[in-house]
Design a protein around this motif. Structure first.
Motif, mmCIF file in Angstrom:
data_model
loop_
_atom_site.group_PDB
_atom_site.id
_atom_site.type_symbol
_atom_site.label_atom_id
_atom_site.label_comp_id
_atom_site.label_asym_id
_atom_site.label_seq_id
_atom_site.Cartn_x
_atom_site.Cartn_y
_atom_site.Cartn_z
ATOM 1 N N LYS A 272 5.951 14.143 -4.283
ATOM 2 C CA LYS A 272 5.045 13.040 -4.635
ATOM 3 C C LYS A 272 3.757 13.528 -5.300
ATOM 4 O O LYS A 272 3.122 12.784 -6.037
ATOM 5 C CB LYS A 272 4.727 12.197 -3.392
ATOM 6 C CG LYS A 272 3.900 12.900 -2.357
ATOM 7 C CD LYS A 272 3.528 11.993 -1.195
ATOM 8 C CE LYS A 272 2.822 12.824 -0.132
ATOM 9 N NZ LYS A 272 2.586 12.133 1.107
ATOM 10 N N TYR B 106 4.151 13.336 -9.186
ATOM 11 C CA TYR B 106 4.713 12.127 -9.798
ATOM 12 C C TYR B 106 4.401 11.966 -11.283
ATOM 13 O O TYR B 106 5.307 11.731 -12.080
ATOM 14 C CB TYR B 106 4.235 10.885 -9.030
ATOM 15 C CG TYR B 106 5.201 10.427 -7.976
ATOM 16 C CD1 TYR B 106 6.270 11.225 -7.589
ATOM 17 C CD2 TYR B 106 5.067 9.179 -7.376
ATOM 18 C CE1 TYR B 106 7.152 10.802 -6.625
ATOM 19 C CE2 TYR B 106 5.943 8.751 -6.409
ATOM 20 C CZ TYR B 106 6.987 9.565 -6.036
ATOM 21 O OH TYR B 106 7.861 9.143 -5.097
ATOM 22 N N PRO B 107 3.113 12.068 -11.676
ATOM 23 C CA PRO B 107 2.828 11.801 -13.089
ATOM 24 C C PRO B 107 3.603 12.750 -14.009
ATOM 25 O O PRO B 107 4.051 12.350 -15.076
ATOM 26 C CB PRO B 107 1.319 12.057 -13.203
ATOM 27 C CG PRO B 107 0.818 11.898 -11.808
ATOM 28 C CD PRO B 107 1.912 12.371 -10.909
ATOM 29 N N ALA C 60 7.738 11.903 -13.439
ATOM 30 C CA ALA C 60 8.284 10.552 -13.577
ATOM 31 C C ALA C 60 8.932 10.307 -14.943
ATOM 32 O O ALA C 60 9.854 9.524 -15.063
ATOM 33 C CB ALA C 60 7.203 9.515 -13.321
ATOM 34 N N ASN C 61 8.461 10.985 -15.957
ATOM 35 C CA ASN C 61 9.008 10.727 -17.297
ATOM 36 C C ASN C 61 9.371 12.018 -17.997
ATOM 37 O O ASN C 61 9.111 12.216 -19.167
ATOM 38 C CB ASN C 61 7.972 9.971 -18.124
ATOM 39 C CG ASN C 61 7.748 8.599 -17.577
ATOM 40 O OD1 ASN C 61 8.533 7.700 -17.814
ATOM 41 N ND2 ASN C 61 6.695 8.460 -16.783
ATOM 42 N N GLU D 118 10.317 13.215 3.494
ATOM 43 C CA GLU D 118 10.168 12.100 2.551
ATOM 44 C C GLU D 118 10.344 12.505 1.093
ATOM 45 O O GLU D 118 10.337 11.643 0.207
ATOM 46 C CB GLU D 118 8.842 11.381 2.814
ATOM 47 C CG GLU D 118 8.962 10.606 4.123
ATOM 48 C CD GLU D 118 7.656 10.073 4.677
ATOM 49 O OE1 GLU D 118 6.602 10.303 4.068
ATOM 50 O OE2 GLU D 118 7.717 9.422 5.746
ATOM 51 N N ASN D 119 10.503 13.805 0.857
ATOM 52 C CA ASN D 119 10.918 14.209 -0.482
ATOM 53 C C ASN D 119 12.207 13.497 -0.882
ATOM 54 O O ASN D 119 12.498 13.338 -2.064
ATOM 55 C CB ASN D 119 11.163 15.727 -0.532
ATOM 56 C CG ASN D 119 9.887 16.516 -0.784
ATOM 57 O OD1 ASN D 119 8.924 16.002 -1.338
ATOM 58 N ND2 ASN D 119 9.889 17.772 -0.379
ATOM 59 N N PHE E 247 12.907 10.357 -0.499
ATOM 60 C CA PHE E 247 12.517 9.136 -1.219
ATOM 61 C C PHE E 247 12.164 9.475 -2.669
ATOM 62 O O PHE E 247 12.592 8.813 -3.600
ATOM 63 C CB PHE E 247 11.300 8.482 -0.548
ATOM 64 C CG PHE E 247 11.603 7.810 0.767
ATOM 65 C CD1 PHE E 247 12.001 6.483 0.800
ATOM 66 C CD2 PHE E 247 11.493 8.500 1.960
ATOM 67 C CE1 PHE E 247 12.286 5.858 2.006
ATOM 68 C CE2 PHE E 247 11.776 7.885 3.176
ATOM 69 C CZ PHE E 247 12.173 6.560 3.202
ATOM 70 N N ASP E 248 11.357 10.528 -2.788
ATOM 71 C CA ASP E 248 10.858 10.885 -4.117
ATOM 72 C C ASP E 248 11.981 11.323 -5.043
ATOM 73 O O ASP E 248 12.048 10.886 -6.189
ATOM 74 C CB ASP E 248 9.821 12.002 -3.981
ATOM 75 C CG ASP E 248 8.712 11.587 -3.040
ATOM 76 O OD1 ASP E 248 8.229 10.453 -3.184
ATOM 77 O OD2 ASP E 248 8.358 12.375 -2.150
ATOM 78 N N LEU F 6 13.876 8.233 -6.087
ATOM 79 C CA LEU F 6 13.110 7.361 -6.990
ATOM 80 C C LEU F 6 12.873 8.011 -8.344
ATOM 81 O O LEU F 6 12.764 7.325 -9.362
ATOM 82 C CB LEU F 6 11.780 6.974 -6.349
ATOM 83 C CG LEU F 6 11.916 5.993 -5.178
ATOM 84 C CD1 LEU F 6 10.570 5.785 -4.498
ATOM 85 C CD2 LEU F 6 12.479 4.653 -5.673
ATOM 86 N N LEU F 7 12.780 9.319 -8.357
ATOM 87 C CA LEU F 7 12.585 10.012 -9.632
ATOM 88 C C LEU F 7 13.893 10.106 -10.414
ATOM 89 O O LEU F 7 13.927 10.634 -11.521
ATOM 90 C CB LEU F 7 11.992 11.406 -9.394
ATOM 91 C CG LEU F 7 10.515 11.443 -8.956
ATOM 92 C CD1 LEU F 7 10.131 12.826 -8.448
ATOM 93 C CD2 LEU F 7 9.608 11.029 -10.115
#
Lengths: 500, 500
Positions: A324, A327-328, A331-332, A353-354, A356-357, A360-361
């Protein structure tokens, strides 16, 4: 009570209990049909081979059931890894086409014996610590100028002037995590990771000598092929390489070197389906460094779009940066992602919780996902999004996540037909064979006593389906041909039947 | 790239990563809402108390996360059981109303110190083996005639003639499984069960002396009350009792004795909600013996319909008869069932499949259900049929099903709001406190770092909901009153706030 009424009652009782017996069978059957491999239809010949395999499996499990003290698979891997190689079941699994290796770290795939061979290369210098507790390596034409507690010596000179067998035995210990008393020395996850990281640091200058780098990788591919693995996706931090002329090659060059060797290997062994690279630098870095990694990844992607499978981050997850924080940047990213996540039993922490990341990524697969079993929502997401779980059971034992493989969450994943692939992470450092030990441990120690050839075949097929190979259909076709040969060989080897 | 386009692109990137951050929070939140305790609404005061409790919990976990070598809960229970009693969190859990104890075996609930007290009763004779490796007990007016390798002596005489402290220390060892090197001695499930069964055999003639039997049970109720447990369902094999006059009492008498003592206790302590009996004889028996057990159960049921909760079978599940062998007898038993099932990690074996049988036979609750996590269909059935899972985490550690509690399947059950109750099985034999140790281990070691007071409250409430107590509503009402007092006490004890 009148006899007739009594008789009627008895009949009703028997009927009810028969009813339960049928319901029981139906339920068990229904649950078996939820398991990994349920959709495989075995041919008649496969059914015959399956009987042979299942007899061997059940024999091992049932012996363990009655003699749990002697059950190998509830012990530490170091205790039984050599012994099981002699079993008939292991040999069958060794000869079994296992598909692809999708989770392996490049400098930890071959074991200490091969690494010892590498130390016979010319121009290798070694430096021992005063207390002999560690050793440094470097290739050089002349005496190295780097700092040394004792003094730099040519490996060749030491071998000439002293007992070379003793010297080799001494060196070998620095190339393996295997010891006699793992439970005493490797007390917890951080401690064993310290030893593990030291291995990588120690062997770095040995590996990154360009000729050795390429040689080791070529032999890795050889070992895969020999273990009946047909394709590889290899994770690498892509360290800079060096040579005796003082050249330093950057990460992109290292990737190029991998591509070149892969192509050479495919030319030498056209039956091998090649390899792709997952660029996986260290996770415990500052954002700026990560940005630079991504730049490198993109450069490789542009230069070798077919060779680079994607991007990951490595190193002990608990002590590294959680995803997390990036993220920036992530994410792309515009690259396929193959994140390590949930290689922990710290439930509810940032490492946990990685998961989740990673999801989501948009990760294509998850490395380990040990903690996923505690996340009901994510388990559904993984199934929905068809994110493969790269399981490394022996790795999780050696690196102290679980002691008894029967408690490994893979059992649950298998029971629910999660998209599982088996891999081995760093088999060389714990002296496991490429994939066979992991298949053996999973088959005998983790999966249900009922899980059979269908599961084995599905696991091998999964590794092809969830790979990023361009020509999956062709690969699966070839796999089926090899599989049929494998089945033939099992049936031919039957001891108690006349060959027709 | 023109600056404006670049700026736009950066904004899009930031927006996407923000989007993921929100999606992440929503997903984590959603999963927390699937956990045991999700439907509890905390009052303002509870929220304050929760903060205190969670600070303590997170402190322990986070310290462990960074210093896993020192993390108690990944070690053997014997190593930390005393030490944790001094922590503030443990003390809070001790004072917490914990509802009911629904899974406990009658002669293994109180620890060795209390049992030593029992050996001070008059007329107790002891006989040591020649090598002092074991001891037999019997109450008798005169020298017992039973066989003895050495000779029968009055405990009182030995204490008078020798160093009584030494003698007591020697005896105490025979009343506990706790030793310094459990991993070396208790190598596997069968070995530790051998020691465990020896405890029951050894202490049998001590317990079944009627006055001691009733005394021990009365003190069990006292200990429960002292541990803030308000109600008990106790499993018993209902052994024949004896007295000094040569009377032998049968199983029905033993049940009567329990009922009588329960009533006396309730009169002495009207705030206690009493106890019910689960008749649970040994599972490894012939069908004829089982039929006789069922006859006894029915007789007790007829005599004391309100006192008998139901029927179960006990003993090491792997070595006992699987339930399916008793279908005709158990299918129409006409009694409530509370079966042990799936106390194993032998996946796909008959023990593992006792889970199918228990559920199909209509069990109200399942004892242990350790293996349930590998049965996706049965997990759904359990939720659908509201079959409570009686979890005994410390028992599973001591009896060698799992080493590190973080790998206990309870974590998965908690994550999915399975109908879980916490219990302790045989806390006396491993010197655990009635329920507090099990709550502590679950809260700090098994559940998510995020699991909080809501989970604790739900677990306590579950034990009331899933009990067979007649006046559940009244019991829950009383629980709520005690809970409010518990919350008050936490808030009053806050160190860093002026009491208002």
């Amino acid at each position: 009570m009148w006899p007739l009424t009594k008789l009627l009652l008895i009949n009703i009782l028997i009927a009810t209990s028969h009813g339960i017996v049928h319901e029981r069978e139906a339920l068990i059957e229904k649950e078996l049909k939820m398991m990994v491999g349920h959709s495989i239809k075995l041919s008649d010949r496969e059914i015959e081979a399956n009987e042979i395999i299942m007899d061997l499996k059940r024999e091992e499990i049932d012996y363990g059931f009655w003699n749990p003290k002697d059950f190998n698979l509830s012990k530490h891997f170091f205790e039984y890894k050599e012994q099981v190689k002699d079993t008939k079941l292991y040999k069958i699994l060794k000869s079994m086409p296992k598909g692809a290796m999708l989770h392996g770290h490049d400098t930890a795939i071959l074991g200490p014996d091969y690494m010892l061979e590498l130390t016979y290369c010319d121009d290798l210098w070694v430096c021992f610590k005063e207390d002999q507790s560690d050793v440094s390596f470097i290739f050089s034409k002349h005496r190295p100028t780097g700092w040394c507690e004792t003094k730099w010596e040519r490996a060749m000179d030491i071998r000439r002037s002293t007992n070379f067998r003793k010297f080799d035995a001494k060196l070998r210990k620095f190339f393996t995590l295997v010891i006699d008393n793992p439970q005493e020395v490797y007390t917890d996850v951080n401690t064993v990771w310290e030893y593990f990281m030291k291995y990588f640091i120690r062997t770095g200058p040995l590996f990154t000598y360009k000729p050795v780098w390429e040689k080791y990788y070529y032999h890795t591919l050889l070992a895969l092929r020999e273990d009946n693995v047909m394709y590889l996706e290899i994770r690498s931090v892509l360290p800079p390489l060096y040579d005796l002329e003082g050249n330093i090659y950057n990460s992109v060059d290292t990737a190029k070197s991998y591509k070149r060797v892969t192509e050479k290997f495919k030319k030498d062994y056209p039956d091998f389906f090649g390899a792709k690279l997952i660029y996986a630098p260290i996770r415990s870095v500052a954002t700026e460094t990560l940005k630079n990694y991504i730049k490198i990844a993109k450069e490789i992607h542009e230069l070798m779009p077919d060779f680079l499978a994607g991007f990951d981050l490595v190193g002990q997850e608990d002590l590294g940066k959680p995803l997390k924080e990036f993220y920036p940047e992530l994410a792309n990213i515009g690259l396929n992602l193959y994140f390590h996540a949930g290689e922990t039993n710290w439930y509810g922490t940032s490492t946990d919780e990685n998961l989740f990341d990673a999801i989501l990524l948009g990760t294509k697969r998850i490395g380990h996902a040990f903690a996923l079993v505690k996340h009901p929502l994510l388990m559904k997401e993984v199934q929905k999004r068809k994110i493969a779980l790269e399981m490394n059971v022996i790795s999780n034992v050696v690196l102290k996540l679980v002691d008894d493989v029967r408690n490994h969450p893979l059992a649950t994943y298998l029971s629910q037909d999660m998209p599982v692939v088996l891999s081995s992470d760093d088999p060389g450092t714990w002296e496991a064979e490429i994939l066979t030990h992991d298949f053996y441990v999973t088959f005998v120690g983790v999966s249900s006593r009922h899980a059979d050839l269908k599961m084995l075949k599905q696991l091998a097929l999964n590794s092809l389906y969830y790979s990023s190979h361009r020509a999956k259909r062709k690969m699966v076709h070839e796999f089926q041909i090899r599989w049929a040969k494998f089945i033939d060989a099992i049936l031919k080897d039957r001891p108690d039947r006349v060959h027709v």
